[in-house]
Scaffold this active site. Structure first.
Site: not given
Length: 214
Positions: A172-173
């Site tokens: 994820y970012c």
């Protein structure tokens, strides 16, 4: 709430975010708190202009403030603000197919767009999935999903040996405005890792009201 008042309030919120500079400020505040001066530098706006835009956002609750000595510190407001911006992004993508174009021209792996929802992420973590935060170290330290391991996307290639081959990796970012997790998935798939991403990223986790580590 009276229907007319409700619609007026919705219109005020829409008007408040209806400027690219304000959207840029919100994007920065999803990362962590900032002073006006810091936001001015990050967005390349004058301090006066930055302050004016922040006041519009504060008026409708999209940003909140606290005092730190002589400085006023801004942070993202309470509530599902990330969802509002994500849905705007979804509508833009629906109109111009922007995401598919980005993948085709830059990465050439359309399946990197596929991902899991926040609810699916929770289930996969309970089943032992490996959670990988590919944002910068500074963003990770400011707040991250509990249990996530941080390897910035640009350093990922040098840390492949540290990643599990027998466990699913979920990256994820910074959410739908961020392509770091897309790039991470593309890289890891090249080396045979079982990997997927969380399109809503950290903002989606925040919007769901789940606990955050720092």
């Amino acid at each position: 709430m009276n229907k007319t008042l409700e619609l007026n309030h919705l219109a005020d919120i829409a008007k408040a975010i209806g400027h690219p500079h304000r959207l840029a400020l919100l994007q920065q505040l999803f990362i962590r708190e900032y002073s006006v001066e810091e936001l001015s530098e990050l967005t390349e706006l004058s301090i006066t202009n930055t302050s004016q835009h922040l006041q519009h956002l504060k008026k409708v609750g999209l940003v909140l403030t606290r005092r730190q000595g002589k400085n006023i510190i801004y942070r993202i407001g309470d509530g599902p603000i990330a969802n509002i911006l994500a849905e705007l992004r979804n509508f833009l993508s629906f109109q111009n197919n922007e995401i598919k174009t980005l993948i085709y021209n830059g990465i050439h792996y359309p399946k990197q767009l596929e991902g899991v929802s926040i609810a699916e992420l929770i289930e996969k973590l309970e089943d032992g999935a490996y959670l990988l935060d590919v944002r910068s170290k500074e963003d990770y330290q400011a707040g991250h999903i509990p249990g996530a391991v941080n390897i910035p996307c640009e350093e990922l290639n040098a840390h492949l040996a540290e990643l599990p081959k027998s466990t699913q990796i979920i990256t994820y970012c910074g959410g739908r405005f961020c392509v770091l997790s897309i790039n991470a998935v593309a890289l890891l798939k090249q080396y045979g890792f079982e990997v997927c991403r969380v399109p809503d990223g950290f903002p989606g986790w925040q919007a769901a009201g789940l606990s955050i580590s720092s």
